[in-house]
Design a protein around this motif. Structure first.
Motif, PDB file in Angstrom:
ATOM      1  N   ASP A  34      -5.467  10.677  -6.763  1.00 17.52           N
ATOM      2  CA  ASP A  34      -4.154  11.304  -6.650  1.00 17.52           C
ATOM      3  C   ASP A  34      -3.904  11.775  -5.226  1.00 17.52           C
ATOM      4  O   ASP A  34      -4.839  12.113  -4.501  1.00 17.52           O
ATOM      5  CB  ASP A  34      -4.049  12.503  -7.599  1.00 17.52           C
ATOM      6  N   ARG A  35      -2.633  11.810  -4.858  1.00 15.86           N
ATOM      7  CA  ARG A  35      -2.272  12.297  -3.526  1.00 15.86           C
ATOM      8  C   ARG A  35      -2.675  13.769  -3.397  1.00 15.86           C
ATOM      9  O   ARG A  35      -2.646  14.519  -4.367  1.00 15.86           O
ATOM     10  CB  ARG A  35      -0.788  12.102  -3.266  1.00 15.86           C
ATOM     11  N   THR A  36      -3.063  14.184  -2.174  1.00 15.09           N
ATOM     12  CA  THR A  36      -3.354  15.598  -1.940  1.00 15.09           C
ATOM     13  C   THR A  36      -2.221  16.264  -1.158  1.00 15.09           C
ATOM     14  O   THR A  36      -2.134  17.476  -1.124  1.00 15.09           O
ATOM     15  CB  THR A  36      -4.673  15.779  -1.158  1.00 15.09           C
ATOM     16  N   MET A  72       0.834  -1.205   0.000  1.00  8.63           N
ATOM     17  CA  MET A  72       0.000   0.000   0.000  1.00  8.63           C
ATOM     18  C   MET A  72       0.867   1.253   0.000  1.00  8.63           C
ATOM     19  O   MET A  72       1.846   1.323   0.739  1.00  8.63           O
ATOM     20  CB  MET A  72      -0.916   0.007   1.233  1.00  8.63           C
ATOM     21  N   ASP A  73       0.522   2.246  -0.830  1.00  5.38           N
ATOM     22  CA  ASP A  73       1.239   3.523  -0.819  1.00  5.38           C
ATOM     23  C   ASP A  73       0.881   4.314   0.435  1.00  5.38           C
ATOM     24  O   ASP A  73      -0.212   4.152   0.987  1.00  5.38           O
ATOM     25  CB  ASP A  73       0.870   4.365  -2.049  1.00  5.38           C
ATOM     26  N   ALA A  74       1.774   5.215   0.823  1.00  8.06           N
ATOM     27  CA  ALA A  74       1.550   6.030   2.021  1.00  8.06           C
ATOM     28  C   ALA A  74       0.667   7.235   1.761  1.00  8.06           C
ATOM     29  O   ALA A  74       0.208   7.889   2.690  1.00  8.06           O
ATOM     30  CB  ALA A  74       2.888   6.516   2.569  1.00  8.06           C
ATOM     31  N   ASP A  75       0.438   7.554   0.470  1.00 11.13           N
ATOM     32  CA  ASP A  75      -0.143   8.861   0.142  1.00 11.13           C
ATOM     33  C   ASP A  75      -1.672   8.868   0.061  1.00 11.13           C
ATOM     34  O   ASP A  75      -2.258   9.842  -0.402  1.00 11.13           O
ATOM     35  CB  ASP A  75       0.452   9.376  -1.164  1.00 11.13           C
ATOM     36  N   LEU A  76      -2.300   7.788   0.517  1.00  7.62           N
ATOM     37  CA  LEU A  76      -3.765   7.657   0.530  1.00  7.62           C
ATOM     38  C   LEU A  76      -4.387   7.574  -0.859  1.00  7.62           C
ATOM     39  O   LEU A  76      -5.600   7.698  -1.012  1.00  7.62           O
ATOM     40  CB  LEU A  76      -4.425   8.776   1.357  1.00  7.62           C
ATOM     41  N   SER A  77      -3.547   7.336  -1.887  1.00  3.94           N
ATOM     42  CA  SER A  77      -4.100   7.011  -3.209  1.00  3.94           C
ATOM     43  C   SER A  77      -4.845   5.678  -3.125  1.00  3.94           C
ATOM     44  O   SER A  77      -5.750   5.409  -3.908  1.00  3.94           O
ATOM     45  CB  SER A  77      -2.980   6.873  -4.235  1.00  3.94           C
ATOM     46  N   HIS A  78      -4.378   4.847  -2.202  1.00  5.82           N
ATOM     47  CA  HIS A  78      -4.993   3.539  -1.981  1.00  5.82           C
ATOM     48  C   HIS A  78      -5.871   3.635  -0.745  1.00  5.82           C
ATOM     49  O   HIS A  78      -5.363   3.752   0.371  1.00  5.82           O
ATOM     50  CB  HIS A  78      -3.907   2.474  -1.775  1.00  5.82           C
TER      51      HIS A  78
HETATM   52 MG   LIG Z   1       1.321   8.012  -5.100  1.00  9.06          MG
END
Ligand SMILES: [Mg+2]
Ligand SMILES: Nc1nc2c(ncn2[C@@H]2O[C@H](COP(=O)(O)OP(=O)(O)O)[C@@H](O)[C@H]2O)c(=O)[nH]1
Length: 242
Positions: free
Chosen positions: A206-208, A90-96
């Motif tokens: 997309d990441r915010t 899982m990505d850290a950027d909350l895209s997931h």
């Molecule tokens: Mg990302």
């Protein structure tokens, strides 16, 4: 089954507390491993402090930025040594969206060796992307699928759950790719080992906060590697083709 959610980080101080909290909310029993590559913004120290009063949070610190694929390989090795039965990327950027975790885990519990959170099966979406970005990703996936005879709609997706025994069947030290190529390579290895791959629709946003670490170089790496694997498979050199 014992679940480990592996989150690679490089400069994700703005996101990491949120994503860990939301994973805990979604699946309270799951453990989280953050693999941090000595982020200059102090992500590692932040996680260390959080882990002080969170028994389900673990930190693997590495000396410097060595790439996404390398971070996952280290995370898988750590999780295997600790006896986890499902390992999630899982990505850290909350895209997931952590809320989609139960649907991925359910597929592995149902027998899948790899459950991919897919943007390209009915119900999946990428609401923030313009048509040309979608086209690049979509056609990249079609190219990889055709060249590798891989029956996966979204092989570059980075939100996925592996059965630990399926990972154990892969020689991780021989997996070379680092970005999108890493995801394709891992899906291809599972498929060639005869594993069952399920795709679950997700919405990829997309990441915010923070910035992307992926680059054109990572796209080119994936294209070159896929082409090379395809050629090698069709034209065996020196008797041993893999
Ligand atoms: Mg990302
Ligand atoms: N440990 C580690 N994590 C990385 C590295 N490169 C990217 N990441 C993490 O991998 C995840 C996906 O990267 P991101 O930049 O969001 O890629 P994008 O979504 O394709 O733009 C994020 O959690 C990043 O912090 C790296 O070299 N090492």
């Amino acid at each position: 089954m014992r679940v480990l959610v592996i989150i690679p980080t490089y400069d994700e101080a703005e996101n990491i507390a949120d994503v860990v909290g939301r994973v805990h909310d979604a699946v309270p029993d799951a453990h989280v491993l953050v693999v941090d590559d000595n982020s200059p913004d102090g992500t590692g120290d932040l996680v260390e402090a959080m882990a002080g009063d969170d028994a389900n949070l673990h930190l693997l610190r590495r000396a410097g930025k060595a790439g996404l694929g390398s971070a996952y390989r280290a995370g898988f090795a750590w999780g295997a040594a600790e006896g986890y039965e499902i390992m999630v990327e899982m990505d850290a950027d909350l895209s997931h969206d952590p809320a989609a975790l139960p649907s991925l885990l359910a597929r592995v519990e149902d027998g899948a060796d790899l459950a991919i959170g897919s943007r390209y099966v009915p119900g999946g979406s990428i609401p923030d992307w313009k048509w040309h970005r979608k086209a690049l990703s979509r056609w990249g996936n079609r190219y990889a699928g055709a060249v590798l005879s891989l029956d996966v709609a979204d092989a570059t997706a980075g939100y996925r759950a592996y059965r630990a025994t399926a990972l154990a069947d892969i020689d991780l030290d021989s997996v070379r790719a680092d970005g999108y190529g890493f995801q394709i390579e891992m899906a291809d290895r599972v498929a060639r080992n005869g594993g069952r791959i399920d795709e679950v629709p997700i919405s990829f946003t997309d990441r915010t906060r923070g910035t992307s670490k992926m680059s054109g170089r990572i796209v080119v790496e994936a294209l070159v590697l896929v082409t090379w694997w395809g050629v090698r498979r069709r034209v065996p050199v020196g008797g041993s083709s893999t």
